[in-house]
Design a protein around this motif. Sequence first.
Motif, PDB file in Angstrom:
ATOM      1  N   ALA A 422       0.852  -1.192   0.000  1.00  0.00           N
ATOM      2  CA  ALA A 422       0.000   0.000   0.000  1.00  0.00           C
ATOM      3  C   ALA A 422       0.884   1.237   0.000  1.00  0.00           C
ATOM      4  N   VAL A 423       0.321   2.361  -0.519  1.00  0.00           N
ATOM      5  CA  VAL A 423       1.031   3.627  -0.550  1.00  0.00           C
ATOM      6  C   VAL A 423      -0.008   4.745  -0.590  1.00  0.00           C
ATOM      7  N   ARG A 424       0.280   5.829   0.118  1.00  0.00           N
ATOM      8  CA  ARG A 424      -0.618   6.981   0.114  1.00  0.00           C
ATOM      9  C   ARG A 424      -0.495   7.696  -1.220  1.00  0.00           C
ATOM     10  N   VAL A 425      -1.673   7.989  -1.894  1.00  0.00           N
ATOM     11  CA  VAL A 425      -1.662   8.680  -3.183  1.00  0.00           C
ATOM     12  C   VAL A 425      -2.311  10.062  -3.111  1.00  0.00           C
ATOM     13  N   SER A 426      -3.115  10.300  -2.064  1.00  0.00           N
ATOM     14  CA  SER A 426      -3.742  11.612  -1.905  1.00  0.00           C
ATOM     15  C   SER A 426      -4.214  11.737  -0.465  1.00  0.00           C
ATOM     16  N   ASP A 427      -4.873  12.849  -0.152  1.00  0.00           N
ATOM     17  CA  ASP A 427      -5.374  13.050   1.214  1.00  0.00           C
ATOM     18  C   ASP A 427      -6.439  12.029   1.587  1.00  0.00           C
ATOM     19  N   HIS A 428      -7.196  11.556   0.606  1.00  0.00           N
ATOM     20  CA  HIS A 428      -8.333  10.696   0.889  1.00  0.00           C
ATOM     21  C   HIS A 428      -8.086   9.224   0.612  1.00  0.00           C
ATOM     22  N   TYR A 429      -7.064   8.895  -0.177  1.00  0.00           N
ATOM     23  CA  TYR A 429      -6.958   7.513  -0.655  1.00  0.00           C
ATOM     24  C   TYR A 429      -5.538   6.948  -0.492  1.00  0.00           C
ATOM     25  N   MET A 430      -5.536   5.636  -0.344  1.00  0.00           N
ATOM     26  CA  MET A 430      -4.318   4.842  -0.453  1.00  0.00           C
ATOM     27  C   MET A 430      -4.497   3.872  -1.613  1.00  0.00           C
ATOM     28  N   ALA A 431      -3.440   3.670  -2.374  1.00  0.00           N
ATOM     29  CA  ALA A 431      -3.447   2.618  -3.397  1.00  0.00           C
ATOM     30  C   ALA A 431      -2.951   1.331  -2.744  1.00  0.00           C
ATOM     31  N   VAL A 432      -3.691   0.241  -2.945  1.00  0.00           N
ATOM     32  CA  VAL A 432      -3.355  -1.018  -2.280  1.00  0.00           C
ATOM     33  C   VAL A 432      -3.368  -2.152  -3.307  1.00  0.00           C
ATOM     34  N   SER A 433      -2.550  -3.152  -3.011  1.00  0.00           N
ATOM     35  CA  SER A 433      -2.593  -4.429  -3.730  1.00  0.00           C
ATOM     36  C   SER A 433      -2.945  -5.482  -2.698  1.00  0.00           C
ATOM     37  N   SER A 434      -3.984  -6.240  -2.987  1.00  0.00           N
ATOM     38  CA  SER A 434      -4.425  -7.266  -2.047  1.00  0.00           C
ATOM     39  C   SER A 434      -4.412  -8.622  -2.745  1.00  0.00           C
ATOM     40  N   SER A 435      -4.723  -9.641  -1.985  1.00  0.00           N
ATOM     41  CA  SER A 435      -4.668 -10.997  -2.528  1.00  0.00           C
ATOM     42  C   SER A 435      -5.735 -11.241  -3.580  1.00  0.00           C
ATOM     43  N   GLY A 436      -6.794 -10.417  -3.624  1.00  0.00           N
ATOM     44  CA  GLY A 436      -7.853 -10.635  -4.596  1.00  0.00           C
ATOM     45  C   GLY A 436      -7.863  -9.663  -5.748  1.00  0.00           C
ATOM     46  N   SER A 437      -7.434  -8.434  -5.500  1.00  0.00           N
ATOM     47  CA  SER A 437      -7.475  -7.413  -6.549  1.00  0.00           C
ATOM     48  C   SER A 437      -6.609  -6.248  -6.107  1.00  0.00           C
ATOM     49  N   HIS A 482       3.738   4.701  -6.158  1.00  0.00           N
ATOM     50  CA  HIS A 482       3.206   6.008  -6.563  1.00  0.00           C
ATOM     51  C   HIS A 482       4.372   6.949  -6.792  1.00  0.00           C
ATOM     52  N   LEU A 483       4.451   7.492  -8.028  1.00  0.00           N
ATOM     53  CA  LEU A 483       5.505   8.447  -8.336  1.00  0.00           C
ATOM     54  C   LEU A 483       5.245   9.742  -7.584  1.00  0.00           C
ATOM     55  N   PRO A 484       6.162  10.150  -6.708  1.00  0.00           N
ATOM     56  CA  PRO A 484       5.925  11.371  -5.918  1.00  0.00           C
ATOM     57  C   PRO A 484       5.797  12.597  -6.814  1.00  0.00           C
ATOM     58  N   GLY A 485       4.879  13.498  -6.382  1.00  0.00           N
ATOM     59  CA  GLY A 485       4.657  14.721  -7.140  1.00  0.00           C
ATOM     60  C   GLY A 485       3.870  14.521  -8.408  1.00  0.00           C
ATOM     61  N   SER A 486       3.276  13.351  -8.595  1.00  0.00           N
ATOM     62  CA  SER A 486       2.501  13.083  -9.807  1.00  0.00           C
ATOM     63  C   SER A 486       1.220  12.364  -9.417  1.00  0.00           C
ATOM     64  N   GLU A 487       0.427  12.058 -10.404  1.00  0.00           N
ATOM     65  CA  GLU A 487      -0.808  11.306 -10.200  1.00  0.00           C
ATOM     66  C   GLU A 487      -0.728   9.966 -10.912  1.00  0.00           C
ATOM     67  N   VAL A 488       0.479   9.390 -10.961  1.00  0.00           N
ATOM     68  CA  VAL A 488       0.712   8.123 -11.642  1.00  0.00           C
ATOM     69  C   VAL A 488       0.964   7.044 -10.594  1.00  0.00           C
ATOM     70  N   VAL A 489       0.207   5.944 -10.709  1.00  0.00           N
ATOM     71  CA  VAL A 489       0.340   4.815  -9.790  1.00  0.00           C
ATOM     72  C   VAL A 489       0.526   3.552 -10.628  1.00  0.00           C
ATOM     73  N   TYR A 490       1.476   2.722 -10.212  1.00  0.00           N
ATOM     74  CA  TYR A 490       1.713   1.432 -10.856  1.00  0.00           C
ATOM     75  C   TYR A 490       1.227   0.322  -9.936  1.00  0.00           C
ATOM     76  N   PHE A 491       0.521  -0.639 -10.528  1.00  0.00           N
ATOM     77  CA  PHE A 491       0.044  -1.812  -9.804  1.00  0.00           C
ATOM     78  C   PHE A 491       0.652  -3.059 -10.435  1.00  0.00           C
ATOM     79  N   ALA A 492       1.340  -3.873  -9.638  1.00  0.00           N
ATOM     80  CA  ALA A 492       1.839  -5.170 -10.107  1.00  0.00           C
ATOM     81  C   ALA A 492       0.806  -6.224  -9.740  1.00  0.00           C
ATOM     82  N   THR A 493       0.214  -6.855 -10.758  1.00  0.00           N
ATOM     83  CA  THR A 493      -0.846  -7.842 -10.532  1.00  0.00           C
ATOM     84  C   THR A 493      -0.493  -9.146 -11.245  1.00  0.00           C
ATOM     85  N   SER A 494      -1.309 -10.152 -10.979  1.00  0.00           N
ATOM     86  CA  SER A 494      -1.108 -11.440 -11.645  1.00  0.00           C
ATOM     87  C   SER A 494      -1.464 -11.379 -13.117  1.00  0.00           C
TER      88      SER A 494
END
Length: 994
Positions: A422-437, A482-494
């Motif tokens: 998980a990583v903080r992407v904004s004041d309201h949200y965190m980007a997360v990778s979980s076992s299902g999605s 999450h690339l700092p100072g940007s709105e770009v998030v990378y997710f590594a998934t199956s």
Amino acid sequence: MFAARLQSKTGDAIFLISSYFRRLRYLGASILLILLLLPCLVAAQDPYYRTIDESDGLPSNSVYGLFQDSKGFIWVTTDDGLARYDGHTFKSFASSQQSSRAGTNIFEDPMGRIWYENFDGRLYFVTGDTLAALLQDSVTGFARSGCIGDCLYVPVGEQVSMYDLNTLLKIGQLDLRGSKVSGTNCKGEHSYWVSGQTDQMQIDAAGKVMHFPRTTDRLQFGMGTMFDYQDKIFLIDYFVPEKGIGQWTHAGYRQFAPLLSKGSIQQHAFASGRLWVCFTQGMEVIDVASASHVEARTYFPDKSISAVLVDHEGNHWLGTTNEGLMLIPDFSSHFIPAADVGFKRIVCNGEDLVIGTHDGKLLRFERGTGQFHLLHHYENRHAIDFLMMDEGRILDGNPTGHLRDMRGHESLGTKNLAIKDAVRVSDHYMAVSSSGSSGLVRAPVGTSSSMDVWDSIALAHQQPLNPDYFDPFVGRGRAVAHLPGSEVVYFATSNGLMRSTPHEFHEVTYQGGAFYGAKLQAGVHKVYALSTLGDFFVIDNQGTITPIVDLPVGPPYTQMKLLGDNLYLLGRKQLLQLDIAGKRPVLRNMISGLQPGRINDFCLHGDQLALATDDGLILLNPDVKMLAGEPILRITGLHIAGKSHSPDAIVEVGYLENEIEIDYAILNFSTGGDFPLYYRINGGTWSKINPDARQLLLAQLAPGNYDIEFCLGAAGSKVAGAVHVYIRKPFWAQWWFYGLLGLLLATVAALILQQRNKVVQRKHSLNMEKLALENSLRLSTLTAIRSQMNPHFFFNALNTIQAFIFSDDKKKAINYLGKFSKLTRMVLEMSEKEYVSLAEEILAITLYLELEKSRFGDDFQFQIELGVGLSPNAVSLPSMIIQPFVENAVKHGLLHRPGSKELQVTFGAVGNMLLIEVHDNGIGRKRSEELKGIRQGWHQPFSVNANKKRIDILNEGLNRIGVEYVDRQDANGEACGTTVKITLPLDLKATTSV
């Protein structure tokens, strides 16, 4: 009633007893938990070490001696004898001459041979790959031997025997004046010291003995092991450690430093300006310069330390009597063991560390007190797969995905997700990778209700059962960045690597296919990734994925974290510290000596690096370079076709010895020699060798020179070692053999040619004789045929003249007789010639046909035609070769035809052939054959048969004379004449062999 009352009391008693046991169970659980955490209450101060034991190939876990030779190899003596260690493999040395195998006192002589002494007091040395015994007198027990210069000193009883190290023969004996060796002695660099019952003795390189008698007031230092260090003489009494360490001066012995432990001393060593004293219960370290302990404590009090060594790289080696070897890469590090199960994840929270365990515990480690506190223990006992600090809150990766406030120690609720990253992407949200999605999780923001750039994509993928979770990416999640100072998030998934912004998302591919990432870390302008195979990649702003392959220690990497300004990569035995300020990551430091497969996570804890392992917590200084030196390649053996050779010399072998085995070692004990190794032959392309191999095999080599070079690290770097082998050519491939063979073949060829020439000449003579005979026979045959053919013609001509005379036609008879005489003269002249000109042949035929016309009268007409461009005087042909065919046409074709009789003879050139055609309008060959059958008894077609034999004879000379008969028919199918086609070469005379 009584029964009911009894039953009631019994029930009350059972209830009280069960309540008591229930309380006792809770109390027991609490006590058990306290006992489990009790070992972690105070952090131990022992350095971190890596164990090397029998599971790693150590011959025995009972270690008695340690030594590093001039080449860098570590030598170990155990219950199983002497062994050499290169950081990867142990090689044992044994001999049938050994009285026993266990021993100690390892040393190296000036010739580079390694010696050790078994506990019977017998000495053995390694020469090549074998262990040999020194030819000694009878021994009386173990007493340390040593060598000074070219002399080996072996104490026996009240004497010291001396051996020449060059010949290994005994050269003398020193008498100790009746002072029996006490069994403890030590060698120095310039002298050999012996401690006896009445005095101490110093033996110098020249064999001179100096005695230092003891006085009564100094007997407290009377028994012990003497050693020198920086021209100072020290003594330790192994049996009475309370005496401490004594120092010898001209005035006698004085106490140098006390010893804290009361246990038995097993061994000591000087290294790095420190004296290391090994006890049955731990080890003490004394600084020689200050004559005081480095720390007023005993290290590893639960270990029976039997030997100590500080190697050339700065690693500390400890031998134990029952647990093998302990390798300490950094003596300033600290290790705090885990209470029960190992540590899985770790994060820093100010002065404290938060640790997640394999069985679902959350622990807080206080750096100041060195104590652990239990924060929470999940009942499901699932491992804590993820920990994240977020503004005083901690999010863990238990399947419930708990979020807690670390300041108030209160729960902020669960996310109902098995979070992997998980990583903080904004004041309201965190980007997360979980076992299902993978997606977004709503993070606590206090009272703020402002809009967020991620609201639109979040609301479009909101989960009805989990309103705080929004999952646009289906598939098992592994990592997020999450690339700092940007709105770009990378997710590594199956399902591959996904790149998302608040407005869109798409897959990022690699080499035309999906990229499967396991770990992601975001730098300033780049994202760093580990693939599921453990390879290292960099992803730029455009989403281009580039592999990084030039690091000194290659993949697979198991963990990656960005801590401060450094990116850390965890390999099998190393933690790489990379500087990522430039375009490509550059190695800054390498922390080595880690236990393989034991490190699970790491973080910065103030000025220390904290590593969570299966065994406990490691604290070390990340700026201390734990890899003290570059790896060293040592070529330990060269075997060609089963024979051993020196790898340092140019080896020349026979052509059948074309299988080369090169044994080598990569000396770097912190890493276990885990460095890429390449080789090349004769300056060719570098080829990588299997990292687990320690032998290079080259088979079926062709004859020639072979320069086999090795390099460590990147391919094409500095050559670390080389082997030179020359495989001789077979004798049949040598220049002198070719010369002899050529001379022999030339001689044989000359003899064969000479003999063949004789045979050819003889055969040629026979052939010429045979050819001459054949030519003479052929000429005789042709002459005989002509002589037979000419009378036949004359016979026919005379019959015609006779007919004119009978008919009393004198004018015709005279005219015919004139032509006949002319033809006769011409035939006689032509009969003497083998070849005549075409003009002569035409003239003879013309005379003959004019004579025949006189017989037949006006009913007979003939015509002779000469083709355009054909010169009759320039063409030659066999004499009278045409006349028989013309005569045959007259006598057998036209003679029996009633009415008009026509004959036409044409001469023409077709290519290089002369074509002669004889046409008649006679009765045809079929009718002529029928008539010949009737006249068979009185007339034979002599001229035709004779001419056929003549043509056959001429064709034996390859003259290619051809004859073809064409039967012509009219429209009703009736015979209307015959055409004979005769072909001869225009250069017939030139091609004849007659």
